[in-house]
Design an enzyme around this catalytic site. Structure first.
Site, PDB file in Angstrom:
ATOM      1  N   ASP A 340       0.826  -1.216   0.000  1.00  0.00           N
ATOM      2  CA  ASP A 340       0.000   0.000   0.000  1.00  0.00           C
ATOM      3  C   ASP A 340       0.858   1.264   0.000  1.00  0.00           C
ATOM      4  OD1 ASP A 340      -2.286  -1.682   0.430  1.00  0.00           O
ATOM      5  OD2 ASP A 340      -1.686  -1.833   2.510  1.00  0.00           O
ATOM      6  N   SER A 365       2.426   6.899   0.708  1.00  0.00           N
ATOM      7  CA  SER A 365       1.600   6.023   1.534  1.00  0.00           C
ATOM      8  C   SER A 365       0.179   6.130   1.007  1.00  0.00           C
ATOM      9  CB  SER A 365       1.651   6.464   2.999  1.00  0.00           C
ATOM     10  OG  SER A 365       0.724   5.709   3.746  1.00  0.00           O
ATOM     11  N   ARG A 366      -0.374   5.005   0.538  1.00  0.00           N
ATOM     12  CA  ARG A 366      -1.679   5.074  -0.132  1.00  0.00           C
ATOM     13  C   ARG A 366      -2.847   5.076   0.840  1.00  0.00           C
ATOM     14  NH1 ARG A 366       1.081   1.196  -3.472  1.00  0.00           N
ATOM     15  NH2 ARG A 366       2.068   2.300  -5.175  1.00  0.00           N
ATOM     16  N   VAL A 367      -2.645   4.642   2.076  1.00  0.00           N
ATOM     17  CA  VAL A 367      -3.769   4.631   3.026  1.00  0.00           C
ATOM     18  C   VAL A 367      -3.458   5.287   4.364  1.00  0.00           C
ATOM     19  CG1 VAL A 367      -4.852   2.571   2.038  1.00  0.00           C
ATOM     20  CG2 VAL A 367      -3.203   2.315   3.882  1.00  0.00           C
TER      21      VAL A 367
END
Length: 538
Positions: A340, A365-367
């Site tokens: 992620d 950071s995707r989340v």
């Protein structure tokens, strides 16, 4: 004399036969026909299953990986010298398991949960399959709770949430392990159980890491799973799965756990070695075709479970090593696509003294941003933008072009922010201390401070705010966000300290100048005396 009915005799005999069948050992026995390089081929195990555990005459265990037409390929957990052709091998009907539970905290174990630290046996009452299907979407919930690493550059710009999979990637010796170790050390008061999996490392390296954990009090909530370079390849192959099973125990019991895989490049190499000896067809870079599945089925097990499932989480920090900064190689691209987000550590930054050497341009950071506290989000947006502009302007300024005042101001701001984000090894910070430090930098209070004085100025300012602005700090912790009143209060405190700091700095400079002046005067007097003496001698 009672009459004996034939149907009664039939029932009794049938029951006895059923009982006899249950008691019979149903395991199959085969014969080893070839052995070497950590692999054994056996004949006669026609009903064997893939990934089934088998036992050899010598007492060693193995795992069936290949199901061929007339034989099975077994990877051996131990020295193959103890096995010879003609030895018997029997199936167990079991999948490979490892011990799990709180008894493993503070221990250094191999992937089969056998102790390596000389502290005696591990009396864990529970075991778990090392391979397990990852929880489905229905059982998960979004990442909402931050996992604080204690590193300013990470928590502000590339945040990690509980249940996330965040890749740490970079060349050799750029601080990847140090970043993961600092994150583990920072979980001391956060009630997060940690598992560190060492794959293919030197024993001395693992020993020094364990020493570091003990020094900072991290071993009491950490388990180290070690399959070192001197261990058989099959142990290196199962190490991350065993570590994951240990972490899943806490996740499934409603607790939070963090697992570090150090590193998956060596894990892939171990699997390639085993596969080539098992004569599986090689593909790109000689890796077998299922190398992607190898890591995807491991990393998918990291999850934040929903409240019905206990609400536990398992956060994964896989580490991958690149060669000469090539992130487009086979294993790095595989793991990037599974995770992620990634924290990319650049060797150029590392060698120029920027540590941690995080490249903000490639790192993402995707989340984790969803799990950041509001105050950090408010500060970090400007920070990332300022740094990105600085990197662009810096490369432009190298050509020696004449710069306007706005560009010079941006370069100055960026230089100070880079200095602000530097952080020593094993000194993780609380999130509120990070926010205060970043607030000072983002609002331009460092622009007229010398670069070499930034660290001293920032730490002294934070101490001043802690002592004189306790109410402001409490309000920040309570609301977890900035409002106009809180911003004004903090700015007033910083300006008050800066005035005192500037006055102190001016005084020190004046004293230094006076000392230099006095020294010059003394030197001049001595020179005059020397000249006069020479003249008299003449």
């Amino acid at each position: 004399m009672a009459n004996i009915r034939s149907d009664e005799i039939k029932d009794i005999l049938q029951k006895q036969l059923e009982g006899y069948e249950k008691e019979t050992d149903i395991s199959q026995v085969g014969t080893v026909i070839e052995v070497g390089d950590g692999i054994a081929n056996a004949y006669g195990l026609k009903d064997a299953m893939a990934s089934e555990l088998v036992e050899f005459d010598s007492g060693l265990n193995g795992l069936i990986l290949n199901l061929n037409e007339n034989s099975v390929g077994i990877v051996v957990f131990g020295e193959t010298r103890m096995i010879k052709e003609g030895d018997k091998v029997k199936t167990t009907g079991k999948i490979l398991q490892t011990k799990v539970g709180p008894e493993l905290l503070g221990r250094v174990v191999n992937p089969l949960a056998e102790p390596l630290d000389g502290k005696g046996e591990i009396n864990a009452s529970e075991t778990a399959n090392i391979e397990k299907i990852a929880p489905g979407i229905v059982y998960r919930k979004p990442v909402e709770v931050p996992l604080q690493s204690g590193v300013k550059a990470i928590d502000s710009m590339i945040p990690i949430g509980r249940g996330q999979r965040e890749l740490i990637i970079g060349d050799r010796k750029t601080g990847k392990t140090a970043l993961a170790v600092d994150t583990i050390i920072n979980q001391k008061d956060n009630d997060v159980k940690c598992i560190y999996v060492a794959i293919g490392q030197k024993r001395s390296t693992v020993a020094s890491l364990v020493e570091t954990f003990e020094q900072y009090g991290a071993m009491e909530y950490t388990t180290v799973v070690a399959a070192t370079a001197s261990d058989p390849t099959p142990l290196q192959y199962i190490a991350p799965y065993a570590g994951c099973a240990i972490g899943e125990y806490y996740r499934d019991n409603g607790e939070d756990a963090l697992i570090v895989y150090d590193d998956l490049s060596k894990h892939a190499v171990a699997y390639r070695e085993m596969s080539l000896v098992l004569r599986r067809p090689p593909g790109r870079e000689a890796y077998p075709g299922d190398i992607f599945y190898l890591h995807s089925r491991l990393l998918e097990r990291a999850a934040k479970l929903n409240d019905d499932e206990g609400g536990g989480s398992l956060t994964a920090l896989p580490i991958v090593e690149t060669k000469a900064g090539d992130v487009s190689a086979y294993i790095p691209t595989n793991v990037i696509s599974i995770t992620d987000g990634q924290i990319y550590l650049k060797s150029d930054l590392f060698y120029s003294g920027v540590r941690p050497a995080v490249d903000v341009g490639i790192s993402v950071s995707r989340v984790g941003g969803n799990a950041q506290i509001k105050a950090m989000k408010q500060i970090a947006g400007d920070l990332r933008l300022d740094l990105a502009q600085y990197r662009e302007m810096e490369s432009f300024a190298q050509f020696g072009a004449e710069l306007d005042e706005a560009t010079k101001a941006q370069l100055t701001r960026g230089e100070k922010l880079v200095e602000l984000l530097k952080q020593g090894e094993h000194v993780p910070m609380s999130v509120y201390e990070q926010i205060l430090q970043l607030f000072i930098g983002v609002n331009g209070y460092l622009d007229d401070i010398k670069t070499e004085d930034v660290e001293e100025f920032v730490s002294e300012t934070v101490e001043f705010i802690k002592s004189k602005g306790e109410d402001a700090l409490e309000k920040l912790k309570e609301k977890k966000k900035f409002d106009e009143e809180l911003e004004k209060k903090l700015k007033d405190l910083i300006e008050e300290f800066k005035e005192a700091y500037s006055a102190k700095f001016e005084k020190e400079k004046e004293e230094e100048d006076n000392e230099e002046k006095t020294a010059d005067e003394i030197n001049t007097e001595e020179e005059k005396k020397e000249t006069k003496k020479d003249e008299e001698e003449k």
